[in-house]
Design an enzyme around this catalytic site. Structure first.
Site, PDB file in Angstrom:
ATOM      1  N   TYR A   1       0.837  -1.204   0.000  1.00 24.40           N
ATOM      2  CA  TYR A   1       0.000   0.000   0.000  1.00 24.40           C
ATOM      3  C   TYR A   1       0.868   1.247   0.000  1.00 24.40           C
ATOM      4  O   TYR A   1       2.078   1.170   0.214  1.00 24.40           O
ATOM      5  CB  TYR A   1      -0.922   0.013   1.225  1.00 24.40           C
ATOM      6  CG  TYR A   1      -2.028  -1.014   1.106  1.00 24.40           C
ATOM      7  CD1 TYR A   1      -3.096  -0.816   0.233  1.00 24.40           C
ATOM      8  CD2 TYR A   1      -1.984  -2.193   1.829  1.00 24.40           C
ATOM      9  CE1 TYR A   1      -4.098  -1.763   0.093  1.00 24.40           C
ATOM     10  CE2 TYR A   1      -2.986  -3.155   1.696  1.00 24.40           C
ATOM     11  CZ  TYR A   1      -4.035  -2.930   0.821  1.00 24.40           C
ATOM     12  OH  TYR A   1      -5.014  -3.866   0.674  1.00 24.40           O
TER      13      TYR A   1
ATOM     14  N   GLU B   1      -2.768   9.146   6.508  1.00 26.29           N
ATOM     15  CA  GLU B   1      -2.572   8.130   7.546  1.00 26.29           C
ATOM     16  C   GLU B   1      -2.677   8.741   8.946  1.00 26.29           C
ATOM     17  O   GLU B   1      -3.214   8.121   9.859  1.00 26.29           O
ATOM     18  CB  GLU B   1      -1.230   7.404   7.356  1.00 26.29           C
ATOM     19  CG  GLU B   1      -1.018   6.763   5.981  1.00 26.29           C
ATOM     20  CD  GLU B   1      -2.193   5.944   5.460  1.00 26.29           C
ATOM     21  OE1 GLU B   1      -2.975   5.426   6.277  1.00 26.29           O
ATOM     22  OE2 GLU B   1      -2.337   5.827   4.226  1.00 26.29           O
TER      23      GLU B   1
ATOM     24  N   TYR C   1     -13.396   6.355  -1.100  1.00 28.56           N
ATOM     25  CA  TYR C   1     -12.482   7.416  -0.661  1.00 28.56           C
ATOM     26  C   TYR C   1     -12.982   8.781  -1.151  1.00 28.56           C
ATOM     27  O   TYR C   1     -13.195   9.694  -0.370  1.00 28.56           O
ATOM     28  CB  TYR C   1     -11.071   7.202  -1.232  1.00 28.56           C
ATOM     29  CG  TYR C   1     -10.279   6.079  -0.604  1.00 28.56           C
ATOM     30  CD1 TYR C   1     -10.564   4.757  -0.884  1.00 28.56           C
ATOM     31  CD2 TYR C   1      -9.220   6.358   0.254  1.00 28.56           C
ATOM     32  CE1 TYR C   1      -9.807   3.725  -0.320  1.00 28.56           C
ATOM     33  CE2 TYR C   1      -8.464   5.332   0.825  1.00 28.56           C
ATOM     34  CZ  TYR C   1      -8.763   4.023   0.532  1.00 28.56           C
ATOM     35  OH  TYR C   1      -8.022   3.027   1.095  1.00 28.56           O
TER      36      TYR C   1
HETATM   37  N1  BES Z   1      -6.172   1.936   5.372  1.00 26.29           N
HETATM   38  C1  BES Z   1      -5.739   2.170   4.047  1.00 26.29           C
HETATM   39  C2  BES Z   1      -5.125   0.966   3.385  1.00 26.29           C
HETATM   40  C3  BES Z   1      -6.068  -0.210   3.257  1.00 26.29           C
HETATM   41  C4  BES Z   1      -7.402  -0.028   2.928  1.00 26.29           C
HETATM   42  C5  BES Z   1      -5.594  -1.483   3.441  1.00 26.29           C
HETATM   43  C6  BES Z   1      -8.241  -1.126   2.828  1.00 26.29           C
HETATM   44  C7  BES Z   1      -6.420  -2.574   3.336  1.00 26.29           C
HETATM   45  C8  BES Z   1      -7.755  -2.398   3.030  1.00 26.29           C
HETATM   46  C9  BES Z   1      -4.776   3.342   3.968  1.00 26.29           C
HETATM   47  O1  BES Z   1      -5.052   4.356   4.872  1.00 26.29           O
HETATM   48  C10 BES Z   1      -4.929   3.966   2.604  1.00 26.29           C
HETATM   49  O2  BES Z   1      -6.013   4.388   2.303  1.00 26.29           O
HETATM   50  N2  BES Z   1      -3.863   4.026   1.836  1.00 26.29           N
HETATM   51  C11 BES Z   1      -3.868   4.627   0.520  1.00 26.29           C
HETATM   52  C12 BES Z   1      -3.296   6.008   0.551  1.00 26.29           C
HETATM   53  C13 BES Z   1      -4.236   7.152   0.559  1.00 26.29           C
HETATM   54  C14 BES Z   1      -3.505   8.466   0.435  1.00 26.29           C
HETATM   55  C15 BES Z   1      -5.378   7.088  -0.386  1.00 26.29           C
HETATM   56  C16 BES Z   1      -2.950   3.812  -0.377  1.00 26.29           C
HETATM   57  O3  BES Z   1      -2.272   2.928   0.137  1.00 26.29           O
HETATM   58  O4  BES Z   1      -2.919   4.061  -1.558  1.00 26.29           O
HETATM   59 ZN    ZN Z   2      -6.889   5.267   4.366  1.00 22.48          ZN
END
Ligand code: BES
Ligand code: ZN
Length: 637
Positions: free
Chosen positions: A299, A328, A415
């Site tokens: 991620y 985050e 999102y």
């Molecule tokens: N919590 C998420 C990562 C996640 C979501 C892992 C669902 C497993 C299942 C993390 O906070 C996230 O959203 N990461 C994004 C970055 C963000 C700036 C949109 C990513 O990894 O791209």
């Molecule tokens: Zn997230």
């Protein structure tokens, strides 16, 4: 003030009412905090075998050894159980774990049964605990435990030592921790972890101080999380890593050769925490540290409490991609403090966080950058909704059926649509009132699970307060439960990209682009331009763009990714080598999966390239990434 909310939850947990004095999120002196569980239908988690209304885990104590040769963890997990009177079994989630014994705290064996495994959920572990309320599970993680990635030295920046990283969300932690792996069942935890010297271990809990010598060239590290958290938030990393403080309560861990670059990119972190607190109240977790991982991390970032996990691919040298860090960090409120009770309501975590992220960016870097990032996200959302169909359930915020499955439903709409929902509410009710309400929502439900229905009910009770005209304007139910974009959605400011969009039009018409102008653009502006280029371009034009804009040489991985995708869509041979080296080092699913997909879509030209590259790179990816890419490259072809 939270007492009443907690009490009403407790009362609905009839089976546990005998335990009600403990079953609330209030720190009784000396007693560990215990959070309520929700028992309404919309809060049930179909991806956990646990029956928390009968018996639930409230605390996990891990005592584990990391074995880099066997690529497993082994030791014990001691679980504290809160159970209804007379309950004599507790059901846990496991996936691939090899259980050697389960005992009570005195070492007497307890009977247990490992049920049949299901691919996505693993197997239920039913422990006959009788009247006992503490159980000790001795176990080893199975081969290829999906949360864990064991890196060989060559996959690290230093190249000398192995590395371990974990990713728990959504349902992977059951591959290395036997507990109730559901976001609505919060647990406090502690851990003692041994690792071979000279490796250092970090976890998503506060460190117990310097490591102590353990046997055979190993050191023991201790950690504790005294606030109840959803179990997907337990995380571990181990490697040749060092720490640099960034501010009084923040710092960064990473490999020595990465330290200066990482610390420079993250220099605004303490200011971000201050900005977040100004917006929505006290940061409640003590420290905010981060670890910049090797590039195989699947991620961009993961909000593990007190220890955000980050991909190194956000380092662009100019802090242009630090929205990731704001994101985050924001999860410390939306997600970690107030947590979706199940994965149908992921938007509560991710949408609210994406909104909060944008507010932090605005405070730190100004309205121009914030408005450009909103506009980029809005366009991406519109594109996804158009692609999925505005009547497709996958474009709702509250997801149902297969769309809510932890493995599926990765459209990303939650999102941007979730963020846009809150920007829209903010615009309608006014910023001041909205901010006050959102902060109070975090407060009322701190350290507790929540559902969409609770979120809307709270908005109605505390913000709308019976104002029928306002209620009609907001279209709350449509936002949350219906697919597509409601008609009241706040549109991005057309001025955000006025100059870029003009340049894109000029390019489409006459294939001319002023490289001096590009040189002065922000990262968001450059990404916007690239997204507006004609989809089909001949080799000469691609070569010229690359030369004029320095795309191949870009230090910004978001730009590099968009460039590679465009080039591969056009079967542009000179980009294949770069794509190959990129895919050989970066394992971030958001980049890797679309590039392979693009290649596979280029039939005779791209499919053999995809297969050739994947044969070499697959073993370097985390299971999250192979899980998606296998279906693209290997399945049925
Ligand atoms: N919590 C998420 C990562 C996640 C979501 C892992 C669902 C497993 C299942 C993390 O906070 C996230 O959203 N990461 C994004 C970055 C963000 C700036 C949109 C990513 O990894 O791209
Ligand atoms: Zn997230």
């Amino acid at each position: 003030m939270r007492f009443l909310a907690a009490l009403s939850l407790i009362l609905s947990v009839a089976a546990l009412s005998a335990c009600s004095p403990q079953n609330e999120t209030a720190a009784v002196d000396g007693e560990p905090m215990v959070s309520p569980i929700l028992t309404s239908d919309d809060a049930k988690d179909p991806f956990s075998y646990a029956q928390p209304e009968v018996a639930r885990v409230t605390h996990v104590a891990l005592d584990l050894a990391l074995d880099f040769a066997q690529e497993n963890v082994s030791g014990t997990a001691t679980l504290d159980i809160l159970a209804a009177d007379g309950a004599d079994t507790v059901i846990l989630d496991t996936m691939g774990l090899i259980i050697s014994s389960i005992t009570d705290e005195t070492g007497s064996d307890l009977p247990f049964e490992l049920g049949e495994a299901n691919d996505g959920m693993g197997a239920p572990l039913t422990v006959s605990m009788g009247r006992k309320r503490q159980i000790v599970i001795a176990y080893t993680s199975g081969p290829k435990a999906r949360a864990l990635q064991w890196l060989v030295p060559e996959q690290t920046a230093g190249g000398k030592h192995p590395y371990l990283l974990s990713q728990g969300q959504p349902t992977l932690n059951r591959t290395w921790i036997p507990t109730q792996d559901s976001p609505g069942i919060r647990q406090t935890w502690e851990a003692k972890i041994t690792a071979p010297e000279p490796l250092t271990v970090v976890m998503s809990g506060l460190s117990g101080g310097d490591p102590v010598e353990a046997d055979k060239g190993r050191r023991a590290f201790t950690f504790a999380m005294d606030k109840p958290v959803a179990p997907y938030l337990i995380a571990i990393a181990a490697g040749d890593i060092v720490f640099q403080p960034l501010g009084p309560r923040s710092g960064v861990w990473t490999e020595p050769v990465m330290l200066d670059k990482a610390a420079a990119e993250l220099a605004d972190t303490e200011k971000m925490i201050d900005a977040a607190e100004e917006l929505y109240g006290e940061y409640r977790w003590g420290r905010y540290d981060m670890i910049v991982l090797p590039p195989s991390f699947p991620y961009g970032g993961m909000e593990n409490p007190v220890m955000t996990f980050l991909t190194p691919t956000f380092i662009a040298g100019d802090r242009s991609l630090t929205g990731l860090v704001a994101h985050e960090l924001a999860h410390s409120w939306s997600g970690n403090l107030v947590t979706n009770a199940n994965w149908s309501d992921s938007w509560l975590n991710e949408g609210t966080t994406s909104y909060f992220e944008n507010r932090i960016i605005e405070k730190l870097y100004g309205e121009k950058r914030a408005s450009q990032e909103r506009a980029l996200n809005f366009a991406a959302m519109e594109e996804t909704i158009a692609e999925k169909g505005s009547d497709s359930d996958i474009t709702a915020l509250h997801l149902t059926g297969d769309n809510a499955a932890p493995e599926g439903g990765t459209s990303g709409v939650i999102y941007d649509k979730g963020a846009n929902f809150l920007h829209t509410v903010e615009a309608i009710v006014g910023r001041e009132k909205f901010d006050e309400w959102l902060e109070s929502w975090f407060d009322r439900h701190a350290f507790e699970p929540a559902t969409s229905a609770m979120f809307l009910a709270d908005l109605r009770k505390n913000l709308i307060k019976g104002d029928a005209a306002l209620e009609a304007k907001l279209m709350l139910d449509e936002w949350v439960y219906e697919p597509g974009l409601p008609s009241n959605a706040l549109r991005p400011d057309p001025a955000a990209f006025a100059e870029v969009d003009k340049a894109a039009e000029a390019y489409a018409a006459s294939r001319t682009l002023d490289k001096a102008v590009w040189a002065n653009w922000t990262s968001a502006e450059r990404l916007r331009l690239l997204s507006k280029l004609p989809k089909q371009l001949p080799d000469e034009e691609l070569a010229k763009l690359d030369r004029d804009l320095g795309l191949t040489a870009s230090a910004n991985n978001e730009i590099l990714f968009v460039w590679l995708n465009l080039a591969l869509q056009n079967r542009y041979e000179p980009a294949v080598q770069l794509a190959e080296s990129f895919l050989a080092t970066v394992g971030r699913r958001k980049f890797v999966a679309p590039l392979f997909k693009t290649l596979v879509e280029q039939d005779d030209w791209g499919k053999p390239i995809a297969k050739r590259i994947y044969a070499k790179t697959r073993s370097s990816y985390h299971s999250v990434t192979t899980g998606t890419v296998d279906a693209v490259v290997l399945d049925g072809k």
